[in-house]
Design an enzyme around this catalytic site. Structure first.
Site, PDB file in Angstrom:
ATOM      1  N   GLU A 164       0.794  -1.242   0.000  1.00  0.00           N
ATOM      2  CA  GLU A 164       0.000   0.000   0.000  1.00  0.00           C
ATOM      3  C   GLU A 164       0.826   1.292   0.000  1.00  0.00           C
ATOM      4  O   GLU A 164       0.588   2.188   0.802  1.00  0.00           O
ATOM      5  CB  GLU A 164      -0.967   0.004   1.184  1.00  0.00           C
ATOM      6  N   ASN A 205       2.167  -5.097  -3.191  1.00  0.00           N
ATOM      7  CA  ASN A 205       0.766  -5.418  -2.889  1.00  0.00           C
ATOM      8  C   ASN A 205      -0.039  -4.145  -2.594  1.00  0.00           C
ATOM      9  O   ASN A 205       0.446  -3.251  -1.903  1.00  0.00           O
ATOM     10  CB  ASN A 205       0.756  -6.326  -1.640  1.00  0.00           C
ATOM     11  N   HIS A 241     -10.468  -6.344  -1.840  1.00  0.00           N
ATOM     12  CA  HIS A 241     -11.504  -6.255  -0.809  1.00  0.00           C
ATOM     13  C   HIS A 241     -12.699  -5.593  -1.487  1.00  0.00           C
ATOM     14  O   HIS A 241     -12.744  -4.371  -1.624  1.00  0.00           O
ATOM     15  CB  HIS A 241     -11.021  -5.416   0.374  1.00  0.00           C
ATOM     16  N   GLU A 271      -6.027 -10.791  -1.257  1.00  0.00           N
ATOM     17  CA  GLU A 271      -6.804 -10.654  -0.013  1.00  0.00           C
ATOM     18  C   GLU A 271      -8.292 -10.648  -0.330  1.00  0.00           C
ATOM     19  O   GLU A 271      -9.057  -9.841   0.201  1.00  0.00           O
ATOM     20  CB  GLU A 271      -6.396  -9.366   0.717  1.00  0.00           C
ATOM     21  N   ASP A 273     -11.974 -10.690  -0.515  1.00  0.00           N
ATOM     22  CA  ASP A 273     -13.216 -10.885   0.228  1.00  0.00           C
ATOM     23  C   ASP A 273     -14.248  -9.948  -0.373  1.00  0.00           C
ATOM     24  O   ASP A 273     -13.901  -8.938  -0.984  1.00  0.00           O
ATOM     25  CB  ASP A 273     -13.070 -10.753   1.754  1.00  0.00           C
TER      26      ASP A 273
HETATM   27  C1  XIL Z   1      -6.050  -6.599   8.404  1.00  0.00           C
HETATM   28  C2  XIL Z   1      -6.328  -7.783   9.303  1.00  0.00           C
HETATM   29  O1  XIL Z   1      -7.211  -8.621   8.639  1.00  0.00           O
HETATM   30  C3  XIL Z   1      -6.911  -7.309  10.610  1.00  0.00           C
HETATM   31  O2  XIL Z   1      -7.039  -8.414  11.496  1.00  0.00           O
HETATM   32  C4  XIL Z   1      -6.036  -6.252  11.254  1.00  0.00           C
HETATM   33  O3  XIL Z   1      -6.666  -5.731  12.402  1.00  0.00           O
HETATM   34  C5  XIL Z   1      -5.763  -5.133  10.273  1.00  0.00           C
HETATM   35  O4  XIL Z   1      -5.236  -5.650   9.083  1.00  0.00           O
HETATM   36  N1  XIL Z   1      -4.858  -4.803   3.738  1.00  0.00           N
HETATM   37  C6  XIL Z   1      -3.837  -5.588   4.161  1.00  0.00           C
HETATM   38  C7  XIL Z   1      -4.038  -6.516   5.327  1.00  0.00           C
HETATM   39  O5  XIL Z   1      -2.798  -5.629   3.507  1.00  0.00           O
HETATM   40  O6  XIL Z   1      -2.860  -6.696   6.051  1.00  0.00           O
HETATM   41  C8  XIL Z   1      -5.137  -6.026   6.245  1.00  0.00           C
HETATM   42  O7  XIL Z   1      -5.368  -7.020   7.253  1.00  0.00           O
HETATM   43  C9  XIL Z   1      -6.364  -5.739   5.424  1.00  0.00           C
HETATM   44  C10 XIL Z   1      -6.120  -4.672   4.405  1.00  0.00           C
END
Ligand code: XIL
Length: 744
Positions: A164, A205, A241, A271, A273
């Protein structure tokens, strides 16, 4: 390029595969015809890893553990390899949790992706609170990366090295790393990780980077420069996400995958979802399944996508409800580990791919789906209080009461001037208008004839118009929520809130939006100023811009929710050679948005730079006249773009974009462009006439991708302004964030 399946290989691999728990699968279980095949077996046949983000705590849940082993071939530590966990004190590392996950993975034949070496979140306080010099922070980062990567050398296959690093506009994110080290922290991180484990496959990422967005453009461009410099970066991960309500624009994602592939990179879906609104019931899960299906199809189609990881496994432990109020159920398994429609959809896609039965082919022609301008940004606030340091201020620039000349003369500008900004907190839009007016009129019988502010919001096919006369609250309207407006005593500041009943949190939403500032100095309204060109018909639900609710892991759609009205070029009866021959009519537009300042895009009151432009066409020629008022003209800089100049960006159809620059007083600089192009200034440098020959004759109704900029340098050192007729991030020179010019 499509994934190819080799039948003999398939058979061999199938015979050799084990499910980790019970040894070999029976032939029956392994047949691709069996719709009940676990995802990891199906995926392995097309060289795709299927993963889940995991925490050590989850492994103690027997159901979780069993599903993880039977369905997944890869894990990513959800948190336990982040800086905060592995490096809790300056001189102490703690690998206990990470080691537990790695041991579990090795026992169960799973691949590990380490996450994340460099990030701006979940850093220990010793790091965040330290007042480090550049050299100190570099030493800390080098030590961190080398210690962690060496510790897992040979055990962790992939690393998210940098997470990020870009913001939603495609700029560098303002983080401890960027502030202290500068952009080179990115390159250094990859080099250090590679030194520590030359076999690890290293990834960048980020989120909101799956499709063709400003941010993914920035990632693409930047990674390209790293590769050209020989920096060891091998892949790009896109988090994904997503929200169930919004479709995946698969052509946009496909195009992005293809350009990354052209750089020789591997692509991971890291990631995944898809969050569902709590009130959306079963329909929400069906929408969710469609999004998962789109992603699975893309992953199955492109060989360069070789990992598909979901952010968790079961809805029981997902991070979504804790981070996105009103949302949940984001994964493929529900709280009781039952397969959801999303699981079935992914399984179906993979089964078809294994059988070679898929006819899917993403459409990569995006000519109609291109986002033309940046949406207006609403930043997230930590409370209900408006925070001027956090919002982006935009100008009220276009007088929509006048259809043709929508600009303000210097005199009009002293009579009325304003700017606005909107942020959000939870379900509330929180905004402010700052207004400077010499005469305030509020005693007209007709509400709209008084000095007022109007706000237009559109959600899908519903829209609302909120009006507040200077000094008064919003007039009541039928709105499912609550809107309040408050003026300060002298009518120079208006603070407003629009609260939506239907939402718990606006993060990631994009609304149709517009805002108007009306001014009446006596006889009637003389100006109705908007941040967009248009016909003053927002009250009919038309011509909205976009307001994007920015925030951590919010997704900017690559498809606009509404395309703002375009600029118009007038049809000329003949070819022309001078500004005088340009018809007196025609559409005249202001330069108003300073794209050099992403916090306040307005021209500071009292700064003497003002300009407008007008375009006409005849046959295959575009003609333009630019007027410019400037107190100090600088043309002595070596780099032409640092001088006072005009830039014109033109792209006709599928042809390449061309940029033409004319420093005040000079002709266009030479470019490799094959057509003819010329620029003439008047003596005073207040007026430019230009002509550009296009490839083919311009047809009435044709839409040309377009932008135009006015650069101003007053101190001979650096540019103060680069003004455009739209918001954006000063990247039109890359062919991005262009507007539309419609031939009348
Ligand atoms: C999130 C975790 O899922 C949570 O448990 C934590 O509190 C915060 O981080 N982008 C990312 C991940 O790269 O590391 C994040 O994970 C979600 C967003």
């Amino acid at each position: 390029m499509k994934k190819v399946l080799i039948p003999t290989l398939l058979a061999v691999t199938l015979l050799g595969c084990t499910n980790g728990q019970n040894g070999k699968l029976s032939n029956q279980e392994m047949s691709p015809e069996n719709a009940g095949m676990p995802l990891k077996y199906l995926a392995s046949q097309i060289n795709l890893g299927i993963g889940a983000a995991v925490e050590t705590g989850h492994l103690k849940d027997p159901q979780f553990r069993a599903k993880l082993i039977s369905e997944f071939s890869q894990i990513t530590p959800e948190n336990e390899m982040k800086f905060q966990y592995v490096h809790p004190e300056k001189d102490r590392f703690d690998f206990s949790k990470g080691d537990e996950l790695v041991a579990f993975a090795l026992e169960n034949n799973m691949v590990v992706k380490g996450h994340a070496l460099v990030w701006h979140i979940q850093n220990p306080s010793w790091l965040e609170d330290g007042n480090w010099s550049k050299a100190e922070l570099m030493a800390i980062l080098e030590n961190h990366i080398k210690t962690v990567v060496s510790h897992y050398r040979g055990k962790v296959t992939y690393w998210d090295v940098v997470n990020e690093a870009f913001d939603d506009n495609g700029g560098f994110r303002d983080t401890i790393w960027y502030r202290t080290i500068g952009e080179e922290y990115i390159e250094l991180a990859f080099r250090w990780a590679h030194e520590a484990d030359p076999d690890a496959v290293l990834f960048y990422n980020d989120y909101s980077t799956e499709g063709m967005t400003s941010k993914s453009n920035a990632v693409y461009r930047y990674i390209k420069t790293l590769i050209e410099k020989g920096v060891p970066v091998q892949g790009v991960g896109t988090q994904l996400h997503l929200t169930a309500e919004n479709p995946v624009s698969d052509s946009s994602v496909a195009r992005n995958i293809e350009r990354l592939d052209d750089l020789g990179l591997r692509i991971h879906f890291t990631e995944v979802d898809v969050r569902v609104r709590d009130q959306d019931g079963a329909a929400g899960l069906d929408n969710q399944a469609k999004r998962y299906e789109s992603l699975a199809k893309l992953a199955a189609y492109y060989p360069e996508v070789d990992l598909f990881t979901t952010w968790g496994l079961s809805d029981k432990y997902s991070w979504i409800p804790g981070w996105f109020e009103g949302y949940g159920r984001a994964l493929m398994f529900d709280k009781n580990y039952q397969q959801k429609p999303a699981y079935k959809a992914v399984q179906r896609v993979l089964t078809d791919a294994v059988k070679g039965a898929s006819t899917y082919k993403p459409v990569t022609d995006l000519s109609n789906a291109k986002r033309f301008i940046q949406p207006f940004n609403a930043k997230e606030l930590t409370s209900d209080k408006f925070d001027s340091a956090k919002v982006v201020y935009y100008p009220f620039a276009f007088n929509q009461l006048n259809q043709k000349n929508q600009t303000l003369s210097p005199e009009q500008r002293t009579s009325i001037d304003g700017k606005w900004g909107v942020a959000y907190h939870k379900n509330k839009l929180i905004g402010q208008v700052i207004r400077k007016d010499d005469v305030t009129v509020t005693n007209n019988a007709q509400a709209h004839e008084n000095d007022n502010v109007e706000i237009f919001v559109r959600l899908g096919d519903k829209f609302w118009q909120f009006r507040s006369i200077v000094g008064q609250d919003f007039e009541p309207i039928d709105f499912p929520g609550k809107a309040t407006g408050k003026w300060n005593k002298d009518g120079s500041t208006f603070d407003f809130t629009v609260e939506f009943n239907d939402y718990q949190d606006l993060v990631g939403e994009t609304f149709g939006f517009n805002i108007a500032l009306a001014d009446n100095d006596g006889a009637g309204r003389d100006t109705q100023l908007y941040p967009l060109t248009g016909n003053n018909i927002g009250w009919q639900g038309e011509e909205f811009g976009e307001l994007f609710m920015n925030g951590q892991n919010a997704v900017v759609s690559s498809e606009p929710v509404s395309i703002p009205p375009a600029f118009k070029a007038i049809k000329l009866p003949t070819a022309i050679k001078s500004a005088e021959e340009m018809t007196t009519g025609g559409y005249q537009y202001p330069f108003a948005f300073n794209q050099l300042n992403q916090n306040d895009m307005t021209v500071k009151n009292g700064d003497d730079i003002l300009g407008n432009w007008k375009v006409g066409y005849y046959d295959n020629w575009l003609y333009g006249v630019v007027n410019r008022v400037d107190d100090v003209t600088v043309t002595s800089r070596e780099a032409p773009y640092e001088n006072d100049n005009i830039e014109v960006f033109v792209q006709q159809g599928d042809k390449p974009m061309n940029q033409f620059r004319s420093v005040v007083g000079q002709d266009f600089e030479q470019t490799g462009y094959s057509g003819r192009y010329e620029a003439h200034w008047n003596k005073e440098g207040t007026q430019l006439f230009f002509a550009i020959e296009l490839d083919s004759s311009i047809k009435s109704g044709e839409s040309i991708s377009w932008n135009i900029a006015l650069a101003d340098n007053d101190d001979g050192k650096q540019r103060k302004y680069q003004l455009y007729p739209v918001a954006g991030s000063n990247i039109s020179y890359l062919g991005e964030e262009l507007t539309k010019l419609i031939a009348e």
